[in-house]
Design a protein around this motif. Sequence first.
Motif, PDB file in Angstrom:
ATOM      1  N   MET A 207       0.838  -1.206   0.000  1.00  0.00           N
ATOM      2  CA  MET A 207       0.000   0.000   0.000  1.00  0.00           C
ATOM      3  C   MET A 207       0.873   1.255   0.000  1.00  0.00           C
ATOM      4  SD  MET A 207      -3.163   1.432   0.424  1.00  0.00           S
ATOM      5  CE  MET A 207      -4.258   0.340   1.346  1.00  0.00           C
ATOM      6  N   ASN A 208       1.899   1.268   0.828  1.00  0.00           N
ATOM      7  CA  ASN A 208       2.776   2.438   0.897  1.00  0.00           C
ATOM      8  C   ASN A 208       3.497   2.668  -0.431  1.00  0.00           C
ATOM      9  OD1 ASN A 208       2.089   2.988   3.548  1.00  0.00           O
ATOM     10  ND2 ASN A 208       3.751   1.751   4.395  1.00  0.00           N
ATOM     11  N   PHE A 209       3.930   1.578  -1.060  1.00  0.00           N
ATOM     12  CA  PHE A 209       4.586   1.689  -2.361  1.00  0.00           C
ATOM     13  C   PHE A 209       3.612   2.253  -3.397  1.00  0.00           C
ATOM     14  CE2 PHE A 209       5.842  -0.019  -6.510  1.00  0.00           C
ATOM     15  CZ  PHE A 209       7.178   0.345  -6.561  1.00  0.00           C
ATOM     16  N   ALA A 210       2.371   1.772  -3.380  1.00  0.00           N
ATOM     17  CA  ALA A 210       1.360   2.255  -4.326  1.00  0.00           C
ATOM     18  C   ALA A 210       1.068   3.737  -4.095  1.00  0.00           C
ATOM     19  CB  ALA A 210       0.074   1.436  -4.195  1.00  0.00           C
ATOM     20  N   LEU A 211       0.948   4.138  -2.853  1.00  0.00           N
ATOM     21  CA  LEU A 211       0.654   5.539  -2.541  1.00  0.00           C
ATOM     22  C   LEU A 211       1.795   6.454  -2.976  1.00  0.00           C
ATOM     23  CD1 LEU A 211      -0.936   5.105   1.014  1.00  0.00           C
ATOM     24  CD2 LEU A 211      -2.137   5.663  -1.117  1.00  0.00           C
ATOM     25  N   ALA A 212       3.036   6.024  -2.740  1.00  0.00           N
ATOM     26  CA  ALA A 212       4.185   6.817  -3.168  1.00  0.00           C
ATOM     27  C   ALA A 212       4.218   6.948  -4.684  1.00  0.00           C
ATOM     28  CB  ALA A 212       5.473   6.180  -2.653  1.00  0.00           C
ATOM     29  N   SER A 213       3.916   5.866  -5.384  1.00  0.00           N
ATOM     30  CA  SER A 213       3.897   5.907  -6.850  1.00  0.00           C
ATOM     31  C   SER A 213       2.845   6.886  -7.347  1.00  0.00           C
ATOM     32  CB  SER A 213       3.625   4.511  -7.415  1.00  0.00           C
ATOM     33  OG  SER A 213       4.625   3.587  -7.042  1.00  0.00           O
ATOM     34  N   MET A 214       1.660   6.825  -6.781  1.00  0.00           N
ATOM     35  CA  MET A 214       0.576   7.709  -7.202  1.00  0.00           C
ATOM     36  C   MET A 214       0.912   9.169  -6.940  1.00  0.00           C
ATOM     37  SD  MET A 214      -2.678   5.539  -5.760  1.00  0.00           S
ATOM     38  CE  MET A 214      -3.106   3.919  -6.417  1.00  0.00           C
ATOM     39  N   ASP A 215       1.478   9.446  -5.782  1.00  0.00           N
ATOM     40  CA  ASP A 215       1.799  10.834  -5.442  1.00  0.00           C
ATOM     41  C   ASP A 215       2.912  11.372  -6.332  1.00  0.00           C
ATOM     42  OD1 ASP A 215       1.376  13.162  -3.915  1.00  0.00           O
ATOM     43  OD2 ASP A 215       3.057  12.682  -2.597  1.00  0.00           O
ATOM     44  N   ALA A 216       3.930  10.557  -6.579  1.00  0.00           N
ATOM     45  CA  ALA A 216       5.046  11.012  -7.400  1.00  0.00           C
ATOM     46  C   ALA A 216       4.624  11.231  -8.846  1.00  0.00           C
ATOM     47  CB  ALA A 216       6.185  10.005  -7.329  1.00  0.00           C
ATOM     48  N   LEU A 217       3.817  10.329  -9.375  1.00  0.00           N
ATOM     49  CA  LEU A 217       3.407  10.413 -10.779  1.00  0.00           C
ATOM     50  C   LEU A 217       2.322  11.454 -10.993  1.00  0.00           C
ATOM     51  CD1 LEU A 217       3.428   6.597 -11.594  1.00  0.00           C
ATOM     52  CD2 LEU A 217       5.113   8.307 -12.315  1.00  0.00           C
ATOM     53  N   GLN A 218       1.491  11.708  -9.993  1.00  0.00           N
ATOM     54  CA  GLN A 218       0.488  12.777  -9.960  1.00  0.00           C
ATOM     55  C   GLN A 218      -0.709  12.540 -10.877  1.00  0.00           C
ATOM     56  OE1 GLN A 218       2.502  16.759  -9.834  1.00  0.00           O
ATOM     57  NE2 GLN A 218       4.343  15.488 -10.031  1.00  0.00           N
ATOM     58  N   HIS A 219      -0.460  12.194 -12.126  1.00  0.00           N
ATOM     59  CA  HIS A 219      -1.529  11.852 -13.072  1.00  0.00           C
ATOM     60  C   HIS A 219      -1.186  10.477 -13.616  1.00  0.00           C
ATOM     61  CE1 HIS A 219      -2.824  16.019 -12.844  1.00  0.00           C
ATOM     62  NE2 HIS A 219      -1.569  16.383 -13.087  1.00  0.00           N
ATOM     63  N   TRP A 220      -2.083   9.497 -13.455  1.00  0.00           N
ATOM     64  CA  TRP A 220      -1.658   8.125 -13.695  1.00  0.00           C
ATOM     65  C   TRP A 220      -2.815   7.213 -14.084  1.00  0.00           C
ATOM     66  CZ3 TRP A 220      -4.526   5.493 -10.135  1.00  0.00           C
ATOM     67  CH2 TRP A 220      -4.837   6.155  -8.938  1.00  0.00           C
ATOM     68  N   PHE A 221      -2.410   6.096 -14.713  1.00  0.00           N
ATOM     69  CA  PHE A 221      -3.317   4.998 -15.060  1.00  0.00           C
ATOM     70  C   PHE A 221      -2.626   3.700 -14.630  1.00  0.00           C
ATOM     71  CE2 PHE A 221      -4.102   8.403 -18.043  1.00  0.00           C
ATOM     72  CZ  PHE A 221      -5.484   8.443 -18.213  1.00  0.00           C
ATOM     73  N   PHE A 222      -3.128   3.049 -13.626  1.00  0.00           N
ATOM     74  CA  PHE A 222      -2.544   1.789 -13.154  1.00  0.00           C
ATOM     75  C   PHE A 222      -2.787   0.698 -14.194  1.00  0.00           C
ATOM     76  CE2 PHE A 222      -2.452  -2.182 -10.770  1.00  0.00           C
ATOM     77  CZ  PHE A 222      -1.404  -2.002  -9.878  1.00  0.00           C
ATOM     78  N   TRP A 223      -1.771  -0.160 -14.375  1.00  0.00           N
ATOM     79  CA  TRP A 223      -1.955  -1.352 -15.223  1.00  0.00           C
ATOM     80  C   TRP A 223      -2.084  -2.567 -14.308  1.00  0.00           C
ATOM     81  CZ3 TRP A 223      -2.391  -1.626 -20.536  1.00  0.00           C
ATOM     82  CH2 TRP A 223      -2.574  -2.915 -21.034  1.00  0.00           C
ATOM     83  N   THR A 224      -3.208  -3.171 -14.242  1.00  0.00           N
ATOM     84  CA  THR A 224      -4.430  -2.946 -14.977  1.00  0.00           C
ATOM     85  C   THR A 224      -5.588  -3.079 -14.001  1.00  0.00           C
ATOM     86  OG1 THR A 224      -5.686  -3.688 -16.949  1.00  0.00           O
ATOM     87  CG2 THR A 224      -4.539  -5.363 -15.675  1.00  0.00           C
ATOM     88  N   TRP A 225      -6.830  -2.854 -14.424  1.00  0.00           N
ATOM     89  CA  TRP A 225      -7.961  -2.921 -13.507  1.00  0.00           C
ATOM     90  C   TRP A 225      -8.158  -4.332 -12.959  1.00  0.00           C
ATOM     91  CZ3 TRP A 225     -10.891  -1.117 -10.014  1.00  0.00           C
ATOM     92  CH2 TRP A 225     -12.148  -1.647  -9.721  1.00  0.00           C
ATOM     93  N   LYS A 226      -8.080  -5.330 -13.838  1.00  0.00           N
ATOM     94  CA  LYS A 226      -8.324  -6.686 -13.350  1.00  0.00           C
ATOM     95  C   LYS A 226      -7.456  -7.704 -14.070  1.00  0.00           C
ATOM     96  CE  LYS A 226     -12.465  -8.385 -14.233  1.00  0.00           C
ATOM     97  NZ  LYS A 226     -13.928  -8.414 -14.471  1.00  0.00           N
ATOM     98  N   ILE A 227      -7.104  -8.746 -13.367  1.00  0.00           N
ATOM     99  CA  ILE A 227      -6.440  -9.920 -13.919  1.00  0.00           C
ATOM    100  C   ILE A 227      -7.365 -11.104 -13.649  1.00  0.00           C
ATOM    101  CG2 ILE A 227      -4.459 -11.473 -13.749  1.00  0.00           C
ATOM    102  CD1 ILE A 227      -3.572  -8.865 -14.840  1.00  0.00           C
ATOM    103  N   GLY A 228      -7.677 -11.869 -14.666  1.00  0.00           N
ATOM    104  CA  GLY A 228      -8.577 -12.997 -14.480  1.00  0.00           C
ATOM    105  C   GLY A 228      -7.903 -14.154 -13.766  1.00  0.00           C
TER     106      GLY A 228
END
Length: 765
Positions: A564-585
Motif C-alpha cells: 500500500m505504501n509503495f502504491a501511494l508513493a507511486s501515485m503521489d510522485a506520478l500525480q496523473h496516472w493509469f494503473f496497469w491494470t484494472w483486473k487480472i482474471g
Amino acid sequence: MRPRFIGRALQDESYGPRQSYASSGNSVPIGDDAQSSVYGLNPNGSQTRDTAYYSLNYRDDPHDSDFAGQSTPDLTGYGKISSPYLSEKRAAYAAPRQRSRKRALIIGGLVLVAVIIVAVVVAVYFTVGKSHKGSGSASGGVSHGDGSGETTKTGSTLIVTGGDGSKVTKDDGSTFIYSNSYGGIWYWDPSDPFNNGARPQSWSPALNETFNYGIDSIRGVNLGGWLNTEPVSFPFSDAPALYEKYLNGPIVAIDEFTLSQAMAADTAGGGLKQLEDHYATFITEEDFAQIAAAGLNYVRIPLPYWAIEVRQNEPFLANTCWKYFLKAIQWARKYGIRINLDLHALPGSQNGWNHSSKFGTINVLNGPMGLANAQRALDYIRILAEFISQPEYQNVVTMFGVTNEPLTPTFGQENLARYYLQAYNIVRKASGIGEGNGPMISFHEGFAGLSAWNGYYTNSDRVSYDIHPYVCFNGQSTDGYDTRATQPCTSWGANQNQSMASNGLTAAGEFSNAINDCGLYVNGVNLGTRYEGNYTGGPWPRQGSCEPWTDWQSWTPAMKKDIMNFALASMDALQHWFFWTWKIGNSSVTGKVESPAWSYQLGLQEGWMPKDPRKASGTCGNSSPWTPPLKSWQTGGAGADQIPASFSSSFAWPPTVISNVGAATLVPTYTQTGPIPTLPGPTFTSAAATVSVGSGWQNSADNKGLAVAIPTCSYLDPWVGTTDPPSPLCSGSSSKRDDKRKVFEAVITPAPTATAARRFKRDSS
C-alpha cells in the motif's frame, strides 16, 4: 508496458532468443533524466550494471540487433537518444376543437393537468438535466445536489439517475445496487442517451463540466487485455482460458496474431467467436460502476487497429471489438468516467512486442514496409479521431493516445517526431472547428526520455506526454516493499514537474505494484522469470522462488501495508496516472490470480490498494510539488495550435530516411485514393431513443482517401522484418508478394551459445 511477447526472429534468417537489454548488458546514458529513472528503483544485484544507467531494459526487447552496442543514428541534429523509460468516447400536438361547454370543461381540465405535468417535467429537466457550467454536450447534462436518492423519469417507473445505494438497471434488464460513498452520480436515460450529467465522485468534474488538466488529478486504470488481448492480462478470462488453451497446440498462442490463428483453426472449440465471448464478459458495466466507486475518474482503453479493418491474410477478428468500445463509451458516460483511447497495436508492429499486433520485428518507420505501415497507422488515427471528435462523444473520450510505445531507439526520434506531428495535424483537423476542440493528444515518449521532447510542439493545442515507469524488469533483488516504499518519490516526482512545466500535461499511462518479474506470463508465454533465474533471455542469477510474491492469499497484513505504501508513493510522485491494470482474471489451472501485483481490483478487495486514492496526496512530503497552472496553449487557450512554421517544416511528413533501409524513396508506399471506412455509432434499443448517433465523421472537409496499394507496385508482408525492399519497386504487373522472400514466424528457441551471441551482435552492428 511490461514485456508481453515471446522470443525474437533474427534478421539473418536464423532464430535466437528474445533478449532484454538487461540480459544483453548494454546501456544507454541517462542524460539529464536522472531523477526519473525506473532503473533507480532497482538496487544493484549481481548483474554488472551501474545505477547511473537505465539501460534499454525496462522490458524484454525483441530486436537487440537494432541497437546492440551502438547508439541510434542522429538523423535530426537533436542529439542521440537516451532512454530512461525503455529500461524496460416532443412532439407538440394541436388541441382538438371545442364542440360543447361540457366537452370544453373536460378538455380544459385535461389541458390544466397537462400544463402541470409539463411544468414538473421542465422543472426536473432544468434541475436534473442541465448543468450550470456545461461544456457543450450534445444533449445537455445533469447537475445534481448531494447525489443521494434517485430520480424517476416522469410518467414511467424508469429510474434514470441516482447515488450511493440506488438501484441501477442494466441493458439486459438485470439490476444491482450502486455503492459509491464518494458522492458519485450515475445517469442513464434511454430517451436521452448522450446526456453527460454523471459524476464519478464529488471531487471530480462531471462530464458536462470542464476537467482542468494540471489541476484536476487524473486517477485512472487501464482496461488491459480486454479489446487488445495479451498473455499477462489475459491468459485466463473465462473458462476455458483462451491463451492457456492453446499452449500445446499446433499453433502456440503467444500474441493476438497467433491466438487468432489458433482459434480460427479450432472451429469445434468456437473459432474466433471465442474472442467476442471474451469481449462480452471480461469487462462489464459493473466494472465501470466499481471503478467510479474506487475513487477513479479515468480509464485508459487499449484498442487495436483491427477494430477498423484488416487486410490480406491478417488473421485478427475485424470490426468486432469496436462495438464493445461503444459499450465502454456508454458505460463511462453513465458513471461519469472519462476515457483515454489508446491505439495499442499498429499494422506491422511499432515495437515488436506481443501487445502490438505480432511479436518479432518492428515494421513501422523501420524496414522496407516501414513507411507504408505508418501510412496505414495514420489513417486509423484519422478514422478514430473523426469519430471521437463528434459532439456526441467528445466529452467522454477526452484523450487520444495516438500510438502505444513506439520504439524510438530503432527508428530515431526525428522520424517519430515527424509521425507525431502528422498525427497531431490529423487529429486537430478532425475536430474542424479550431483550437480547444477535440481530444487531448497523448504522445508516448518513445523511450527517449521526457527531457528529450523539450522544445517540441511548442504552442500546440493540448499535447500531453505519456510515460510507463515500470520497475520490475531490471536488476532483481530479494529486497521487499518495506525497503522500497518511498523510492518513487525521489525517482519520479521532480521529472514529472519539469515535463509539465516545459511540455504540458504529463501522465503515467501505465505503472504497477510489481518490484520483480514474478507472475504468470509477465515476461511472455513460457519465458520464465529473471527472479528465479530461468528466464530464456538470460542468464540471470536466481534470487529465489517467486511463490512468496505471487501467493497473495498468504500475504501478511504487514506486507499488504508495505505494498500500500509503495502504491501511494507511486501515485503521489506520478500525480496523473493509469494503473496497469484494472483486473487480472483467474488462471484456469490454479483458479486464482497469478500476477497479483498487476491487479487494482484484487488489491482493493484484499487490502493493498487504497480505497480512496486521494490518500496518496502528500505521501512524498510535497518536497517538490507541482505548481499549476499549465501554460495557456497547453490547455487549448491563447496561443494554441500555432506551432512555429520552422518546426513544421523541419519535421514535415513523410520522412526522408527509413531506418534499416536508407532513403525513403527506396521503399514502397501507398496511394491515398481508397474509400474511407467510417466507424458506426451505437444502436439503442429503446423506441424513444431516436436521437442521432452521429455520422462517424466530424469534419466533412476532411475528404482525402484511404492509403491503399498501388496496383503496379510490389509489397512485402507487413510483418516481414528488415530485409531488402521488393524489386522492382513498381512493376507493370499486378502487385504480388515476393514469395522468394522469407517471412519469419514466431518460434521459441533456447538461448544462443556465447559464440553465436557474439556473432549476432557483430552482424547486427
